[in-house]
Design a protein around this motif. Structure first.
Motif, PDB file in Angstrom:
ATOM      1  N   LEU A  59       0.537  -1.366   0.035  1.00  0.00           N
ATOM      2  CA  LEU A  59       0.645  -0.365  -0.047  1.00  0.00           C
ATOM      3  C   LEU A  59       0.793   1.291   0.213  1.00  0.00           C
ATOM      4  CD1 LEU A  59      -3.024  -0.596   2.061  1.00  0.00           C
ATOM      5  CD2 LEU A  59      -2.721  -0.816  -0.022  1.00  0.00           C
ATOM      6  N   ARG A  60       1.737   0.680   0.780  1.00  0.00           N
ATOM      7  CA  ARG A  60       2.604   2.260   0.578  1.00  0.00           C
ATOM      8  C   ARG A  60       2.937   3.290  -1.460  1.00  0.00           C
ATOM      9  NH1 ARG A  60       6.555   4.973  -0.787  1.00  0.00           N
ATOM     10  NH2 ARG A  60       7.228   3.390  -2.774  1.00  0.00           N
ATOM     11  N   PRO A  61       2.952   2.354  -2.249  1.00  0.00           N
ATOM     12  CA  PRO A  61       3.288   3.002  -2.999  1.00  0.00           C
ATOM     13  C   PRO A  61       1.879   3.739  -3.766  1.00  0.00           C
ATOM     14  CG  PRO A  61       4.171   0.757  -3.674  1.00  0.00           C
ATOM     15  CD  PRO A  61       4.050   0.803  -2.468  1.00  0.00           C
ATOM     16  N   LEU A  62       0.501   3.894  -2.971  1.00  0.00           N
ATOM     17  CA  LEU A  62      -0.469   3.835  -3.777  1.00  0.00           C
ATOM     18  C   LEU A  62      -0.133   4.736  -2.069  1.00  0.00           C
ATOM     19  CD1 LEU A  62      -3.520   3.229  -4.260  1.00  0.00           C
ATOM     20  CD2 LEU A  62      -3.872   2.309  -2.791  1.00  0.00           C
ATOM     21  N   TYR A  63      -0.034   5.071  -1.472  1.00  0.00           N
ATOM     22  CA  TYR A  63      -0.222   6.072  -0.541  1.00  0.00           C
ATOM     23  C   TYR A  63       0.926   7.723  -1.574  1.00  0.00           C
ATOM     24  CZ  TYR A  63       1.424   9.002   4.072  1.00  0.00           C
ATOM     25  OH  TYR A  63       1.674  10.282   4.760  1.00  0.00           O
ATOM     26  N   GLN A  64       1.992   7.040  -1.752  1.00  0.00           N
ATOM     27  CA  GLN A  64       2.744   8.004  -2.238  1.00  0.00           C
ATOM     28  C   GLN A  64       2.031   9.199  -3.203  1.00  0.00           C
ATOM     29  OE1 GLN A  64       6.586   6.484  -4.120  1.00  0.00           O
ATOM     30  NE2 GLN A  64       5.957   7.273  -5.142  1.00  0.00           N
ATOM     31  N   GLU A  65       1.867   7.705  -3.978  1.00  0.00           N
ATOM     32  CA  GLU A  65       0.201   8.751  -5.191  1.00  0.00           C
ATOM     33  C   GLU A  65      -0.226   9.621  -5.012  1.00  0.00           C
ATOM     34  OE1 GLU A  65       2.043   8.711  -8.571  1.00  0.00           O
ATOM     35  OE2 GLU A  65       4.267   7.798  -7.445  1.00  0.00           O
ATOM     36  N   VAL A  66      -0.972   9.189  -4.213  1.00  0.00           N
ATOM     37  CA  VAL A  66      -2.074   9.975  -3.928  1.00  0.00           C
ATOM     38  C   VAL A  66      -2.083  11.205  -2.934  1.00  0.00           C
ATOM     39  CG1 VAL A  66      -3.737  10.393  -1.582  1.00  0.00           C
ATOM     40  CG2 VAL A  66      -3.538   7.587  -2.576  1.00  0.00           C
ATOM     41  N   ILE A  67      -0.867  11.036  -2.439  1.00  0.00           N
ATOM     42  CA  ILE A  67      -0.480  12.528  -1.853  1.00  0.00           C
ATOM     43  C   ILE A  67       0.498  13.295  -2.678  1.00  0.00           C
ATOM     44  CG2 ILE A  67      -0.638  11.649   0.265  1.00  0.00           C
ATOM     45  CD1 ILE A  67       2.102  11.576   0.605  1.00  0.00           C
ATOM     46  N   LEU A  68       1.072  12.406  -3.676  1.00  0.00           N
ATOM     47  CA  LEU A  68       2.293  13.453  -4.666  1.00  0.00           C
ATOM     48  C   LEU A  68       1.585  13.412  -5.851  1.00  0.00           C
ATOM     49  CD1 LEU A  68       5.346  11.917  -3.684  1.00  0.00           C
ATOM     50  CD2 LEU A  68       5.086  14.259  -3.413  1.00  0.00           C
ATOM     51  N   PRO A  69       1.642  14.810  -6.551  1.00  0.00           N
ATOM     52  CA  PRO A  69       1.274  14.718  -8.037  1.00  0.00           C
ATOM     53  C   PRO A  69       2.574  14.352  -8.950  1.00  0.00           C
ATOM     54  CG  PRO A  69       2.610  17.185  -7.376  1.00  0.00           C
ATOM     55  CD  PRO A  69       1.883  16.055  -6.263  1.00  0.00           C
ATOM     56  N   ASN A  70       2.548  12.868  -8.894  1.00  0.00           N
ATOM     57  CA  ASN A  70       3.191  11.998  -9.499  1.00  0.00           C
ATOM     58  C   ASN A  70       3.192  11.392 -10.540  1.00  0.00           C
ATOM     59  OD1 ASN A  70       5.963  11.183  -8.653  1.00  0.00           O
ATOM     60  ND2 ASN A  70       5.813   9.938  -8.074  1.00  0.00           N
ATOM     61  N   LEU A  71       4.602  11.621 -11.499  1.00  0.00           N
ATOM     62  CA  LEU A  71       4.472  11.158 -12.880  1.00  0.00           C
ATOM     63  C   LEU A  71       5.437  10.041 -12.793  1.00  0.00           C
ATOM     64  CD1 LEU A  71       4.900  14.066 -14.931  1.00  0.00           C
ATOM     65  CD2 LEU A  71       2.616  13.776 -14.629  1.00  0.00           C
ATOM     66  N   CYS A  72       6.517   9.963 -12.433  1.00  0.00           N
ATOM     67  CA  CYS A  72       7.035   8.092 -11.930  1.00  0.00           C
ATOM     68  C   CYS A  72       8.049   8.037 -11.194  1.00  0.00           C
ATOM     69  CB  CYS A  72       8.446   9.067 -13.551  1.00  0.00           C
ATOM     70  SG  CYS A  72       9.695   7.739 -13.352  1.00  0.00           S
ATOM     71  N   TYR A  73       7.895   6.593 -11.597  1.00  0.00           N
ATOM     72  CA  TYR A  73       8.800   6.420  -9.907  1.00  0.00           C
ATOM     73  C   TYR A  73      10.293   5.646 -10.026  1.00  0.00           C
ATOM     74  CZ  TYR A  73      10.191   4.003  -5.554  1.00  0.00           C
ATOM     75  OH  TYR A  73      11.300   4.090  -4.424  1.00  0.00           O
ATOM     76  N   ILE A  74      11.418   6.008 -10.272  1.00  0.00           N
ATOM     77  CA  ILE A  74      12.421   5.624  -9.853  1.00  0.00           C
ATOM     78  C   ILE A  74      13.195   4.450  -8.876  1.00  0.00           C
ATOM     79  CG2 ILE A  74      14.549   6.763 -10.740  1.00  0.00           C
ATOM     80  CD1 ILE A  74      13.753   8.971 -11.620  1.00  0.00           C
ATOM     81  N   GLY A  75      13.020   3.507  -9.212  1.00  0.00           N
ATOM     82  CA  GLY A  75      13.320   2.185  -8.349  1.00  0.00           C
ATOM     83  C   GLY A  75      14.831   1.239  -8.711  1.00  0.00           C
TER      84      GLY A  75
END
Length: 530
Positions: free
Chosen positions: A326-342
C-alpha cells in the motif's frame, strides 16, 4: 580506457523480469501503464492532472514547509516546494531506506536519476515544472538492513536496537561510530569535510529521520531536491479513505494475488497480506490482523472492534502505516507524481500493483529503473587497457572470466571440441555397424563413447588448469582488478559508500555523477573518477 558499452540486459546483474520489462516484452505489458520515454510523459501529465485532487497540494506544501523550518536549504528547493501548489507542477520520485551515512552508492544514483529526469522533462515541456522528490522510508522497521555502511571493505555498524519505525529512532550511540570512522579516513581536506558532514547530520539531530534529511539536503540542495517524510498526521489524513477500504474490504490482497499469477514464470518480489497495514507508535510497528471480527495488533494485547478501529483511524491516522503493497498507493495519492524511479527489486514489486491502482482510481506512475554505474579510477582504467580487457569481461563471473582469459592467452587451443566432434563421427560408424549385426552391441558402443568423451573432457580440464598455473601472474592481476571494481563479487554500487570516492574527488564527485548519468538510457555507466 575501454570504449565498449554494456547495457543492463547484458550486464548479468538484472533478473529476467527486469530484462523483459526493459525489452518491453508483450507478456508483461499489461502490468505497467506507460513505458519511460520523454514522449510518453505528455499523456502521463494529462492523466495525472485530470485525476489528481489539487486540495492535496495545499496540504503537501504546508507539510513540507513545516519540515524544512529548521533546515538551511537552497532557494531552488524553496522555490520547488512553493511550486507544488500550482496545477502544472509534477513530481519525479524515488524512495530509499534511511541507511546509515547513505549506505551503498546507489543511494546517490537514485536521487541523481530523479534530478536529471526532472531537468530533461523541463527541457521537453517548458510550460510545466518538475520537482525531484526523495521519499524517506521513515516507517520501515528493517533496522538490520540500514544500521551500517562499508568504507574500503570495512563495515561500520551502529550497535543499537529498534522496534518501531526507524525514522523515529534516536541517534544516540552514533558518537561511537563517528569516533571509529573519523580515525579511519585520515585528516585530508576531503576527509575533514566527510567528518563534518557525519557529525552535523547524526550528532546534531535527535532522530534518524532528521539526520537523514540533513544529510541528503547537504548533498543535493543546490539541485532543488525535496526530501519528504510522509510519517505525519496531515498526510495520513489524506489517505484515510484508502486505509478504511483496506480495513473493511481487504481488496488489495486479492487484486495483487491475481496479478502475481501473470508473473508465474518469474520470481515474485513481495506477497500481499490479508490486511496490508501496520499499527505504529514510537517503539511499535506490528501488523494489523483480523481475527473473529476483531482487529488485533500482532504480538500485542491491543485490539479493536470495527467501530473502534475506524474511530482510531479518524482520530489518529498517523498510527496506521501502509506496508510495501500500500505504500506506493499512499505516495501516488498525496503527490502529483508522474514517475517512480527505483532499483530492480522495487520495479518488480510495482509491477504487481497496477490492478490495485485501477481499482482505487489512482493513476499508475511510469516506472523507471534507476541509473547504475561503475566508478573507475584512471589507474584502474590503465590496468584494464593493459590487460586487454573489455567492460563485458569485467562484468563476468570471476571463474568464467579467468577461464576465458586463459583460453585467449594460451599459445595453443585448449578447447578440444574438434576432437570431441571427430570422436562422435567415429562412433556414428560403430553405431551403424551395431544396428546391422547385434543391436545389443549398441549399449557397449554408447558406454565406450561416453567414456572416451569423458576422458577428453578431463584432459581439457587438466590442460586448462595447467595453463592457469603457467599464466598465474597475469590472471592474478585480472582477479585483483575485478575484486577492486566488484567488491565481494558484487556490484560496487551495492557495497561501497560514497565517502570512499569523496575522499579522492571531494565536492567534484556529485557534479561528475550529475553530468554522466542519463536516466532514460539503459546502459551501465562506466564513470572515470580520481
Amino acid at each position: 580506457m575501454p570504449t565498449d558499452c554494456i547495457n543492463y540486459q547484458n550486464s548479468g546483474y538484472f533478473t529476467a523480469l527486469i530484462r523483459d520489462y526493459l525489452d518491453q516484452k508483450q507478456n508483461i505489458q499489461s502490468l505497467y501503464h506507460r513505458f519511460p520515454t520523454l514522449e510518453n510523459f505528455k499523456g502521463q501529465m494529462e492523466e495525472k492532472q485530470a485525476n489528481f485532487d489539487n486540495a492535496h497540494r495545499e496540504v503537501l506544501v504546508s507539510v513540507l514547509q513545516k519540515q524544512y523550518e529548521k533546515i538551511s536549504t537552497s532557494d531552488l528547493t524553496k522555490k520547488n516546494i512553493e511550486s507544488l501548489a500550482r496545477p502544472n507542477t509534477f513530481t519525479i520520485t524515488t524512495g530509499h531506506q534511511l541507511n546509515l551515512f547513505t549506505g551503498p552508492l546507489y543511494f546517490l544514483y537514485k536521487i541523481i536519476s530523479t534530478i536529471n529526469l526532472s531537468k530533461e522533462l523541463k527541457a521537453k515541456y517548458p510550460t510545466c515544472d518538475f520537482v525531484p522528490i526523495y521519499w524517506m522510508a521513515t516507517e520501515d522497521h528493517d533496522f538490520e538492513e540500514i544500521n551500517y555502511f562499508i568504507f574500503k571493505g570495512k563495515k561500520f555498524r551502529w550497535n543499537t536496537s529498534s522496534s518501531g519505525p526507524v525514522g523515529r529512532l534516536s541517534t544516540k550511540g552514533l558518537e561511537d561510530v563517528f569516533e571509529v570512522f573519523a580515525k579511519e579516513i585520515g585528516s585530508s581536506n576531503a576527509a575533514n569535510e566527510i567528518k563534518t558532514l557525519f557529525e552535523e547530520s547524526y550528532l546534531h539531530h535527535d532522530t534518524l529521520a532528521g539526520a537523514t534529511r540533513f544529510l541528503a539536503n547537504s548533498l543535493f540542495k543546490e539541485y532543488g531536491l525535496i526530501i519528504l517524510d510522509a510519517d505525519t498526521p496531515k498526510l495520513k489524513q489524506e489517505f484515510i479513505p484508502y486505509i478504511k477500504e483496506e480495513l473493511l474490504f481487504q481488496n488489495a490482497n486479492q487484486l495483487v494475488l491475481e496479478t502475481t499469477k501473470q508473473l508465474h514464470e518469474y520470481s515474485i518480489q513481495v506477497n500481499p497480506r490479508e490486511i496490508n497495514l501496520f499499527y505504529i507508535e514510537d517503539d511499535l510497528r506490528e501488523r494489523i490482523i483480523l481475527e473473529n471480527g476483531f482487529y488485533k495488533v500482532n504480538n500485542t494485547k491491543i485490539q479493536f472492534s470495527e467501530t473502534e478501529i475506524l474511530s482510531e483511524l479518524e482520530n489518529h491516522p498517523e498510527k496506521f502505516s501502509p506496508n510495501v503493497i500500500l505504500r506506493p498507493l499512499y505516495q501516488e495519492v498525496i503527490l502529483p507524481n508522474l514517475c517512480y524511479i527505483g532499483g530492480g527489486g522495487e520495479i518488480a514489486y510495482w509491477l504487481e500493483l497496477k490492478s490495485l491502482f485501477e481499482a482505487s482510481k489512482i493513476t499508475f506512475p511510469i516506472l523507471l529503473l534507476r541509473n547504475s554505474a561503475l566508478l573507475i579510477t584512471e589507474k584502474q582504467a590503465k590496468k584494464t587497457d593493459k590487460l586487454m580487457l573489455e567492460w563485458k569481461d569485467l562484468f563476468s563471473k570471476q571463474n568464467d572470466l579467468l577461464n576465458e582469459r586463459t583460453r585467449t592467452l594460451s599459445e595453443f587451443p585448449i578447447d578440444l571440441s574438434i576432437q570431441k566432434e571427430q570422436l562422435k563421427n567415429q562412433f556414428s560408424y560403430l553405431y551403424s555397424v551395431a544396428h546391422q549385426t547385434d543391436k545389443s552391441f549398441s549399449g557397449a558402443v554408447k558406454a565406450q563413447e561416453a567414456k572416451q568423451i569423458k576422458g577428453l573432457e578431463n584432459l581439457e580440464k587438466r590442460l586448462l588448469k595447467a595453463q592457469k598455473r603457467k599464466l598465474h601472474d597475469e590472471l592474478e592481476r585480472i582477479a585483483e582488478l575485478q575484486n577492486e571494481l566488484f567488491p565481494n563479487q558484487s556490484l560496487q554500487e551495492r557495497q561501497s559508500n560514497f565517502s570512499e570516492f569523496y575522499l579522492e574527488n571531494g565536492t567534484k564527485l556529485i557534479p561528475i555523477l550529475i553530468h554522466k548519468l542519463k536516466p532514460l538510457e539503459t546502459n551501465f555507466d562506466i564513470i572515470g573518477v580520481s
